[in-house]
Design a protein around this motif. Structure first.
Motif, PDB file in Angstrom:
ATOM      1  N   ALA A   4      46.851  30.772  48.470  1.00 53.83           N
ATOM      2  CA  ALA A   4      47.078  31.675  47.337  1.00 53.83           C
ATOM      3  C   ALA A   4      46.685  30.955  46.053  1.00 53.83           C
ATOM      4  O   ALA A   4      47.104  29.815  45.810  1.00 53.83           O
ATOM      5  N   VAL A   6      46.898  31.429  42.103  1.00 47.41           N
ATOM      6  CA  VAL A   6      47.690  32.263  41.193  1.00 47.41           C
ATOM      7  C   VAL A   6      47.550  31.798  39.751  1.00 47.41           C
ATOM      8  O   VAL A   6      47.849  30.639  39.426  1.00 47.41           O
ATOM      9  N   THR A  43      41.779  33.476  51.328  1.00 45.29           N
ATOM     10  CA  THR A  43      42.350  33.275  50.004  1.00 45.29           C
ATOM     11  C   THR A  43      42.934  34.569  49.465  1.00 45.29           C
ATOM     12  O   THR A  43      42.490  35.668  49.809  1.00 45.29           O
ATOM     13  N   VAL A  62      52.324  36.985  47.304  1.00 48.09           N
ATOM     14  CA  VAL A  62      52.056  35.698  47.936  1.00 48.09           C
ATOM     15  C   VAL A  62      52.877  35.566  49.220  1.00 48.09           C
ATOM     16  O   VAL A  62      52.376  35.099  50.251  1.00 48.09           O
ATOM     17  N   ALA A  67      51.061  32.541  52.542  1.00 52.87           N
ATOM     18  CA  ALA A  67      50.277  31.391  52.100  1.00 52.87           C
ATOM     19  C   ALA A  67      50.784  30.087  52.718  1.00 52.87           C
ATOM     20  O   ALA A  67      51.992  29.844  52.782  1.00 52.87           O
ATOM     21  N   THR A  70      50.116  27.280  47.754  1.00 53.31           N
ATOM     22  CA  THR A  70      49.881  28.111  46.573  1.00 53.31           C
ATOM     23  C   THR A  70      49.458  27.224  45.414  1.00 53.31           C
ATOM     24  O   THR A  70      50.118  26.219  45.121  1.00 53.31           O
ATOM     25  N   LEU A  98      58.704  32.273  42.791  1.00 51.17           N
ATOM     26  CA  LEU A  98      58.135  32.114  44.125  1.00 51.17           C
ATOM     27  C   LEU A  98      59.124  31.466  45.092  1.00 51.17           C
ATOM     28  O   LEU A  98      59.177  31.828  46.276  1.00 51.17           O
ATOM     29  N   GLY A 102      55.812  30.334  49.162  1.00 53.33           N
ATOM     30  CA  GLY A 102      54.360  30.160  49.046  1.00 53.33           C
ATOM     31  C   GLY A 102      53.826  28.935  49.728  1.00 53.33           C
ATOM     32  O   GLY A 102      52.701  28.494  49.428  1.00 53.33           O
ATOM     33  N   THR A 105      53.333  23.806  47.137  1.00 49.71           N
ATOM     34  CA  THR A 105      52.847  24.189  45.816  1.00 49.71           C
ATOM     35  C   THR A 105      51.951  23.085  45.262  1.00 49.71           C
ATOM     36  O   THR A 105      52.319  21.910  45.261  1.00 49.71           O
TER      37      THR A 105
END
Length: 431
Positions: A4, A6, A43, A62, A67, A70, A98, A102, A105
């Motif tokens: 993901a 973002v 993606t 997400v 994902a 992310t 989130l 996700g 990160t």
């Protein structure tokens, strides 16, 4: 792997941020998307600003996407990595929304590039990419051990481990970027355009990356530094696709748009208006004529200081005199509808000289701004001259200094910006 990408919906209230506040294409995420998909990864690209979506909406998408990791930037777009909002409240707010939904990160952007440990602590993230992020994200997605990937900072038990120096991508071979039709349709902003109102979507593109100069105020030591020029064929394919999607204006986000005759000749044939940022001393009159013929409608030209001594202090390496700079700007204005000469507020400026020069240019149709104070970003030579190598308090130190030094700001900044700790009250290490 499912990745993901973002770009949250940014907020700028009470910030010193002096970049444009309208949404722009998140080019670093678009570049990563192109490389990841070419390698077979899936993606999800989300942009809260362009699509007017809040953090909770994006977080739900997400989560539904599933994902594995992310990616979140710490600046609104590559266009503004050199003048990013110092505060990290926007990416932090999204990461709070989130939660654990996700995957890992990954933070990209100027903050982690120069102060990786602090960025990890403030955002409570898992990984930071230092420098240009696209190829590092591909290596993470391909399953390379984190310790073998250059330019990362990540949690290793209770400690933070860093691997190598900030990265630079090859870039020259970047494939044509593709954007969802809905994202282009929503992009109503024409960046730095003043000759006409938008008559369709705008878009940002990148023909080169980095700059061969090392001006003292420019925040680029840790990212987007070495100059590289993109292959022309995929760039033109990207532009043609944007035009087919309805784009009626382009803005080249290049740190410095250097004269490139083949590109300008290709743009002559396409007849799409565009804007650039450049140094006017690098353009000969004949190339400015071609620039105008190619339908450039906006030039933002860095002049910064009106004296040779001032330009030398800023390490501009400019070979033209102040009068010659004015002549070159005026020549450009005869070919291009809007030309801006950027000036920086510096100690010892001759106020009368500045006003006289600005009046001369205004009479010729060139806009020269009221000199503005610049922030000593931790990735700039100015920061290192003041305090040495950046440490964990670099952003706080630069911010406090800026607020102490200046009582007025640029016309798009808040009249009463807040201290950095106040702006970052939601960040993990500040709670």
């Amino acid at each position: 792997m499912r990745v993901a990408l973002v770009n949250p919906r940014w907020r700028f209230d009470r910030s010193i941020y002096f970049g444009c506040r309208a949404p722009h294409l998140p080019l670093e995420l678009g570049c990563a998307k192109a490389l990841l998909e070419r390698a077979g990864h899936e993606t999800l690209l989300c942009d809260g600003g362009l699509m007017e979506r809040d953090d909770d909406e994006i977080a739900r998408e997400v989560k539904a996407f599933g994902a594995d990791f992310t990616v979140v930037p710490t600046a609104p777009s590559y266009l503004f990595w050199r003048c990013a909002p110092p505060e990290l409240r926007t990416p932090r707010a999204f990461l709070l929304a989130l939660g654990d939904d996700g995957g890992r990160t990954v933070i990209v952007g100027p903050h982690g590039s120069v102060t990786p440990e602090t960025t990890l602590a403030k955002l409570g993230a898992d990984i930071v990419v230092r420098g240009e992020c696209e190829e590092a994200l591909l290596e993470i997605a391909n399953g390379s051990p984190l310790g073998s990937i250059a330019g990362l900072a990540f949690r290793d038990g209770e400690a933070v481990r860093t691997t190598g120096e900030p990265r630079a991508t090859v870039f020259t071979d970047l494939p044509a970027l593709t954007w969802p039709d809905a994202m282009i349709a929503a992009h109503r902003h024409h960046h730095h355009r003043f000759d006409a109102l938008p008559d369709g979507p705008g878009a940002e593109v990148e023909a080169s990356r980095g700059c061969p100069y090392h001006c003292s105020f420019c925040a680029k030591i840790d990212f987007r530094d070495a100059y590289r020029r993109r292959d022309l064929s995929p760039l033109l394919h990207e532009i043609d696709r944007l035009m087919a999607q309805g784009a009626t204006y382009l803005y080249f986000i290049d740190e410095i748009f250097l004269p490139q005759k083949p590109l300008l000749e290709a743009l002559v044939a396409r007849r799409i208006p565009f804007g650039i940022q450049t140094r006017i001393d690098l353009w000969k009159p004949s190339m400015l004529d071609l620039l105008g013929e190619a339908r450039c409608v906006s030039i933002e030209a860095g002049v910064e200081s009106l004296t040779p001594e001032g330009r030398a202090t800023l390490d501009k390496n400019c070979r033209l005199s102040t009068d010659a700079l004015a002549e070159r700007l005026i020549h450009a204005r005869r070919r291009v509808p809007f030309v801006q000469a950027n000036l920086i507020e510096s100690p010892g400026d001759d106020v009368a000289l500045v006003e006289s020069w600005r009046d001369k240019l205004r009479r010729a149709g060139v806009w020269a701004n009221d000199p503005v104070p610049l922030y000593p970003y931790p990735s700039s030579p100015d920061y290192r001259r003041l305090w040495g190598e950046p440490d964990g308090e670099a952003w706080e130190r630069a911010h406090a200094y800026y607020l102490r030094q200046f009582t007025r700001f640029s016309d798009i900044q808040e009249d009463s910006p807040l201290p950095l700790p106040v702006l970052e009250a939601s960040c993990a290490h500040c709670r």
